[in-house]
Design an enzyme around this catalytic site. Structure first.
Site, PDB file in Angstrom:
ATOM      1  N   CYS A 158       0.803  -1.234   0.000  1.00 16.78           N
ATOM      2  CA  CYS A 158       0.000   0.000   0.000  1.00 16.78           C
ATOM      3  C   CYS A 158       0.831   1.277   0.000  1.00 16.78           C
ATOM      4  O   CYS A 158       0.766   2.085  -0.924  1.00 16.78           O
ATOM      5  CB  CYS A 158      -0.934   0.001   1.209  1.00 16.78           C
ATOM      6  SG  CYS A 158      -2.215  -1.273   1.149  1.00 16.78           S
ATOM      7  N   HIS A 210      -2.373   6.664   2.876  1.00 20.63           N
ATOM      8  CA  HIS A 210      -1.371   5.977   3.710  1.00 20.63           C
ATOM      9  C   HIS A 210      -0.056   6.744   3.791  1.00 20.63           C
ATOM     10  O   HIS A 210       1.023   6.167   3.713  1.00 20.63           O
ATOM     11  CB  HIS A 210      -1.121   4.559   3.188  1.00 20.63           C
ATOM     12  CG  HIS A 210      -0.645   3.624   4.254  1.00 20.63           C
ATOM     13  ND1 HIS A 210      -0.753   2.251   4.146  1.00 20.63           N
ATOM     14  CD2 HIS A 210      -0.047   3.848   5.449  1.00 20.63           C
ATOM     15  CE1 HIS A 210      -0.249   1.684   5.228  1.00 20.63           C
ATOM     16  NE2 HIS A 210       0.181   2.634   6.029  1.00 20.63           N
TER      17      HIS A 210
END
Length: 510
Positions: free
Chosen positions: A54, A104
């Protein structure tokens, strides 16, 4: 006369497996809104992430630079504030930049060029999810395990539903506000959903869109013969052995995953509906992509973290029918190419002066039908590895190199399921040698390995220290000024209603 800059709506889905989408050939999954974008847009049939995890994937997408260039090694790596992102370049070009949803970002900067961030993130912003290549056998508790699969099935509510419902709501509100507030600047709005990322659970209405008995099982079941060393390490990381899962649990997980894709499609459809009803669709380029895929049980692997197609490929659509004729692009490209593409679109198809070297290349030649590159470079430096895993995809071949492991070479035209590793085939030794030489020229492998470990050591210490005593969080806190929302005595009622109504009401005369 300078042409008007187009709005850009960038739609992202997390852990979206390309092979699970109908416009890439899946016979069961239904995505009417995304399928319409694909029918009317430019679809990239061989798009990849540059790091199948991610945070590093998103750092690379945002910056147009490989993880090793910016220190974005894993899910707890700091994304430095001085690294220019596509949000910086577009904001510098006069855009109103906003983010609704997940990106993120790790570290104290939680904006990275976005003027507005409409939600918090679903994942932590600190270094707590650190990786330790020097102690591989000690498994951190935050690592993926198989509970996402063993507990798969319908739910009433989940953490991810709470998040994505807010993401789509805030995106719609942004578009309404933009349309009625007279903002003169073009917008770049990024809408980043966390579905269909595991855990594999979704409300009953989405589960019921698919007949359970029709859910397809993995094409390539687990076998010891196919398990390369990195795959075996990944199975260790997420605590999977040959007795962990049943076929029923695998089918449940895939069923819920397909339901999650339909949920994503509905959320995207709600945003596209607002874009259309506000008239903003007339001058907005829509881009859809993801951060990585999901193995979904193929080869006995789950989630991402490898260079196999299920993990590394991403969907990519550019929808602007007036500008770019609908078509399919077969050449291999990557999400790292989005920054120069966005920057050129914002600058009348001319590359701006970049403040940092880019590893990505513009997709405009592909979009305009004037050529374009056919190459993807990738690095995996995160959990489950013990040394850098480097990948080159060019033409029909994919080459994967990691010093501790045997090399891998796949001919993806002849062998799309990657069942035949050609690296030991005598007929391919010259090609392997060429790739090996290129690896050595592109990377100082030993230096990169050392830099990753040094970063891991620093972040372990910082994480430990900052969790002692009073904790100051880096997580983004979206602020809303309630004193200016809805009806307040600081503004005339008629003025408020007039400004909030869209479109503006006409005077009615008797």
């Amino acid at each position: 006369m300078t042409a008007k800059q187009p709005n850009i709506l960038f739609l992202m889905a997390d852990q979206m497996a390309t092979s699970s989408l109908p416009f890439y050939g899946h016979p069961l999954v239904r995505t009417p809104h995304l399928s319409r974008l694909a029918d009317e847009g430019v679809v990239f049939d061989s798009a990849y992430c540059n790091s199948p995890l991610c945070a590093p994937s998103r750092f690379t997408l945002m910056s147009g630079q490989l993880p090793s260039r910016i220190g974005g090694y894993d899910n707890a790596a700091d994304f430095p504030a001085d690294i220019p992102t596509f949000a910086h370049y577009l904001r510098d070009a006069g855009y109103f930049t906003a983010l609704s949803g997940k990106m993120h970002f790790c570290g104290p900067d939680q904006l990275h060029g976005f003027e507005q961030r409409l939600t918090t993130d679903i994942y932590p912003a600190d270094y707590g999810w650190f990786v330790n290549w020097e102690d591989f056998e000690t498994r951190p508790s935050y690592y993926h395990n198989m509970s996402s699969v063993t507990q798969a099935g319908p739910c009433v509510r989940s953490n991810q539903l709470d998040f994505d419902d807010e993401v789509s709501f805030r995106a719609r509100r942004f578009l309404y506000d933009y349309a009625r507030n007279g903002e003169p600047r073009p917008f770049c709005l990024t809408v980043s959903l966390t579905h269909p990322h595991d855990p594999y659970t979704i409300p009953q209405q989405y589960w019921d869109r698919y007949d359970h008995d029709e859910i397809d099982m993995p094409k390539v079941p687990f076998s010891q013969a196919l398990a390369d060393p990195h795959s075996r390490r990944l199975r260790h990381v997420y605590q999977l052995d040959e007795r962990t899962l049943t076929d029923a649990q695998i089918r449940n997980a895939r069923h819920a995953y397909y339901g999650s894709i339909s949920y994503v499609d509905d959320q995207i459809g709600s945003v596209l509906s607002v874009l259309k009803e506000t008239g903003l669709d007339q001058d907005t380029i829509i881009v859809f992509s993801g951060d990585h895929g999901d193995m979904l049980g193929e080869r006995g692997l789950w989630y991402k973290m490898s260079w196999f197609e299920g993990s590394a490929r991403v969907p990519m659509i550019v929808h602007a029918p007036v500008r770019f004729a609908p078509k399919r692009v077969s050449e291999s490209v990557s999400t790292m190419d989005l920054l120069p593409t966005f920057a050129e679109l914002a600058n009348n198809n001319v590359a701006p002066e970049y403040a940092a070297p880019l590893d990505g290349r513009s997709l405009l030649p592909h979009l305009n039908g004037t050529g374009g590159h056919d190459e993807v470079i990738g690095e995996y430096l995160g959990e489950g590895a013990i040394a850098p895993l480097l990948m080159i995809r060019r033409g029909r071949y994919k080459f994967v190199y990691s010093a501790p492991d045997p090399e891998q070479l796949f001919d993806l035209e002849a062998d799309p399921l990657e069942l035949n590793n050609l690296a030991q085939d005598s007929a391919y030794q010259d090609l392997c040698r060429e790739f090996r030489t290129e690896i050595a020229s592109r990377w100082d492998y030993d230096r990169l390995h050392g830099e990753v470990i040094a970063s891991q050591r620093r972040r372990r210490l910082v994480s430990r220290a900052l969790s002692t005593g009073k904790v100051t969080t880096w997580d983004h806190q979206p602020l809303f000024d309630a004193s200016t929302q809805y009806m307040r005595n600081t503004i005339d009622l008629d003025d408020l209603e007039r400004r909030a109504r869209f479109p503006v009401a006409s005077e009615q005369h008797s």
